[in-house]
Enzyme design. Structure first.
Site, PDB file in Angstrom:
ATOM      1  N   ASP A   1      22.926  23.893  66.679  1.00 46.81           N
ATOM      2  CA  ASP A   1      22.783  25.098  65.853  1.00 46.81           C
ATOM      3  C   ASP A   1      21.483  25.832  66.158  1.00 46.81           C
ATOM      4  OD1 ASP A   1      23.583  26.938  63.973  1.00 46.81           O
ATOM      5  OD2 ASP A   1      23.014  25.740  62.229  1.00 46.81           O
ATOM      6  N   GLY A   2      21.509  27.138  66.002  1.00 44.46           N
ATOM      7  CA  GLY A   2      20.277  27.933  66.121  1.00 44.46           C
ATOM      8  C   GLY A   2      20.232  28.881  67.304  1.00 44.46           C
TER       9      GLY A   2
ATOM     10  N   ASN B   1      34.150  29.452  62.855  1.00 42.59           N
ATOM     11  CA  ASN B   1      33.470  30.381  63.771  1.00 42.59           C
ATOM     12  C   ASN B   1      34.364  31.546  64.229  1.00 42.59           C
ATOM     13  OD1 ASN B   1      31.478  27.728  65.286  1.00 42.59           O
ATOM     14  ND2 ASN B   1      30.847  29.208  63.729  1.00 42.59           N
TER      15      ASN B   1
HETATM   16  C1  IPE Z   1      28.250  24.802  62.857  1.00 48.09           C
HETATM   17  O1  IPE Z   1      27.304  25.810  62.980  1.00 48.09           O
HETATM   18  C2  IPE Z   1      29.272  24.925  63.946  1.00 48.09           C
HETATM   19  C3  IPE Z   1      28.797  24.654  65.301  1.00 48.09           C
HETATM   20  C4  IPE Z   1      27.616  24.225  65.633  1.00 48.09           C
HETATM   21  C5  IPE Z   1      29.778  24.875  66.334  1.00 48.09           C
HETATM   22  P1  IPE Z   1      27.419  27.153  62.129  1.00 48.09           P
HETATM   23  O2  IPE Z   1      26.212  27.950  62.470  1.00 48.09           O
HETATM   24  O3  IPE Z   1      28.722  27.783  62.353  1.00 48.09           O
HETATM   25  O4  IPE Z   1      27.350  26.583  60.652  1.00 48.09           O
HETATM   26  P2  IPE Z   1      27.072  27.305  59.274  1.00 48.09           P
HETATM   27  O5  IPE Z   1      28.086  28.382  59.127  1.00 48.09           O
HETATM   28  O6  IPE Z   1      25.693  27.857  59.321  1.00 48.09           O
HETATM   29  O7  IPE Z   1      27.201  26.221  58.256  1.00 48.09           O
HETATM   30  C1  IPE Z   2      25.250  27.510  67.180  1.00 49.93           C
HETATM   31  O1  IPE Z   2      24.323  28.530  67.035  1.00 49.93           O
HETATM   32  C2  IPE Z   2      26.363  27.855  68.126  1.00 49.93           C
HETATM   33  C3  IPE Z   2      27.672  28.068  67.486  1.00 49.93           C
HETATM   34  C4  IPE Z   2      27.939  27.918  66.214  1.00 49.93           C
HETATM   35  C5  IPE Z   2      28.749  28.475  68.351  1.00 49.93           C
HETATM   36  P1  IPE Z   2      24.556  29.732  66.016  1.00 49.93           P
HETATM   37  O2  IPE Z   2      25.278  30.809  66.746  1.00 49.93           O
HETATM   38  O3  IPE Z   2      25.183  29.260  64.788  1.00 49.93           O
HETATM   39  O4  IPE Z   2      23.052  30.183  65.746  1.00 49.93           O
HETATM   40  P2  IPE Z   2      22.430  30.631  64.350  1.00 49.93           P
HETATM   41  O5  IPE Z   2      22.720  29.551  63.369  1.00 49.93           O
HETATM   42  O6  IPE Z   2      23.080  31.929  63.984  1.00 49.93           O
HETATM   43  O7  IPE Z   2      20.969  30.760  64.637  1.00 49.93           O
HETATM   44 MG    MG Z   3      24.464  28.547  63.033  1.00 52.26          MG
END
Ligand code: IPE
Ligand code: IPE
Ligand code: MG
Length: 249
Positions: free
Chosen positions: A21-22, A69
């Protein structure tokens, strides 16, 4: 002493699961769009995989795309699907050479055909390898998976293949998409969020959780070593009391 030297190699997890994440916040910090962050995240996948190979970890499960997602802006969803196809295409030969087995969990039928084809090709090419199992969680959600298991069990009961009295934990675990994969001893989530976001609910019943503020594109081998070191500092009691645990730390 380096972090790696502090790790007890005889006590590493067999299965590590990561909520990567991030990416979006990392990109924002660089003044770039979200896809820039996802692209950079691929390098961190390499780091996590190499670190797992160093430690003799057998299964590395990466949460790459959740069922939720799909609710992101279409441009980001399309970008992620394209990234998946390109990355698998670019990396499969090298992964095969390093003995990695590629597999997936999640609702593959819901992915674009090009992704399904690339993933099927990669998994069939690497299926006889004997190294790390790289399990990609795609179009995955634990609640979806549990609903599917309930349907399978109800069908078996109504067809007379299974009796209600014989339903046990094993009936459920063997019907999950993770069937045959041991439960993760360690679950890592990056980016400072402390939630599970519909990942592996059944399988993490006794997992140790490691949260780090590192954003996924900044994640390096050392971050995985740190998580394993943290894991090794825990006493896993499984309901018992400390005095009952062998090799009490
Ligand atoms: C969880 O991350 C899903 C993946 C890492 C693929 P998200 O960024 O989608 O989660 P939430 O929505 O912040 O809980
Ligand atoms: C994780 O990073 C990747 C996926 C969920 C596909 P994010 O896209 O959720 O990044 P943040 O949480 O918005 O920073
Ligand atoms: Mg995220």
């Amino acid at each position: 002493m380096s972090i790696l030297d502090q790790i007890e190699l005889s006590n590493t997890p067999e299965h590590i699961a990561i909520i990567m994440d991030g990416n979006g916040r990392w990109a924002q910090q660089q003044g770039e769009n979200r896809l820039f962050g996802h692209n950079f995240g691929v390098e961190s996948v390499r780091e996590a995989l190499k670190a797992s190979q160093d430690l003799g970890v057998k299964f590395l499960t990466l949460y790459a795309f959740s069922t939720e997602n799909w609710n992101r802006p279409q441009e980001e969803v399309d970008g992620l699907m394209n990234l998946l196809v390109t990355t698998i295409g670019n990396e499969v030969d090298e992964l095969h050479e390093s003995n990695v087995i590629i597999s997936t969990i999640g609702n593959m039928a819901g992915l674009p055909k090009s992704c399904q084809d690339k993933l099927a090709e990669a998994s069939s090419k690497t299926k006889n390898n004997t190294g790390v199992n790289l399990v990609l969680a795609l179009n995955y959600s634990a609640q979806w998976e549990i609903v599917e298991v309930v349907k399978d069990i109800v069908k078996d009961v109504s067809n007379g293949v299974l009796s209600v009295e014989n339903i046990c934990k094993e009936t459920i675990s063997s019907n999950l998409t993770t069937s045959g994969i041991p439960d993760p001893e360690l679950l890592i989530r990056t980016s400072g969020e402390h939630r599970v976001s519909n990942f592996l609910l059944w399988q993490i019943a006794y997992s140790e959780f490691h949260f780090t503020d590192v954003l996924w594109p900044d994640f390096k081998k050392e971050d995985l070593y740190k998580a394993v070191l943290d894991y090794q500092s825990r006493e896993r009691r499984f309901g018992r009391v400390s005095a009952q645990i062998e090799n009490n730390r």
